[in-house]
Design an enzyme around this catalytic site. Structure first.
Site: not given
Length: 255
Positions: A51-54, A56
């Protein structure tokens, strides 16, 4: 959606800042999702493996089958995938270092309402290296000028918001971090430099292909916001391959 790498087994894209990776009941009003966009773009189902934070941006890897997704997820769980980020932080960072600081799990009030809030901190390790610094003639706070650093960040572990929380721990919050950072600096960056977002970018992924065994090196170029800030700060040539330019910086710091 910019495709960075694709074969019959996996695909990597340059995730835009502000996009969710997949649809969530917590964000029912959102209309842009990476998984759905990529699925529509290539005409087949995709499977998330990390995942990547929103807020980022950067390299997001997805599998094109459940079997490959399982193999890739195992690589991430075993910390066999090398991840490199870049960030703009408040203040001067002049030496490289390692942050070995355990982090308690951050729980969402709705999504994690059944989770144990009393779990102890888990080990978290991040490495950082300064690439450039700048002092701008803009007063944000009590000083007449503002100082910033461009950092290369390499997390060993994958705790939630790890890089953002670790940089706050050493008092160099990432610009645009609304959850953990410096609100006054965030407002000043938006006002004076047209930069209203989190300045954290997943620049590179290095991993072994789960099927062929070859070494993959996948890089994501900076978007327009990054390019604009790098130009204003005189950093556009510090990492030419991300900026899409061919000239080197005259005196980049290489500590």
């Amino acid at each position: 959606m910019m495709v960075l790498y694709q074969d019959e087994h996996l695909i990597a894209v340059n995730k835009p800042a502000g996009w969710l990776v997949h649809r969530s009941w917590l964000d029912r009003h959102e209309t842009q999702f990476v998984m759905q966009t990529v699925r529509d773009q290539i005409g087949q189902h995709v499977f998330t493996v990390h995942r990547l934070d929103r807020p980022t941006s950067g390299v997001l890897l997805m599998a094109l089958s459940s079997d490959v997704a399982r193999l890739l997820s195992q690589q991430f769980e075993r910390h066999e995938v090398q991840k490199t980020y870049h960030a703009v932080v408040r203040g001067y960072v002049l030496e490289r270092g390692t942050i070995d600081y355990a982090l308690a799990e951050e729980l969402d009030k709705l999504a994690d309402k059944h989770a144990d809030p009393d779990k102890g901190p888990k080990p978290a390790v991040s490495h950082y290296r300064p690439l450039a610094t700048v002092e701008m003639p803009v007063a944000i706070g009590r000083y007449a000028t503002s100082r910033y650093s461009l950092l290369e960040l390499k997390p060993e572990t994958g705790r939630k918001h790890q890089l953002r929380r670790h940089m706050v721990h050493i008092r160099h919050p990432i610009i645009g971090d609304t959850a953990h950072g410096d609100l006054r600096q965030n407002r000043g960056m938006a006002q004076h430099f047209a930069c209203p977002r989190l300045m954290l970018h997943a620049s590179h992924l290095q991993l072994q292909h789960p099927v062929t065994g070859e070494q993959l090196h996948i890089s994501a170029p900076w978007d327009a916001t990054w390019q604009g800030l790098m130009s204003q700060f005189g950093w556009l040539g510090v990492i030419p391959e991300l900026a899409g330019v061919e000239f080197p910086m005259a005196n980049p710091q290489d500590n």
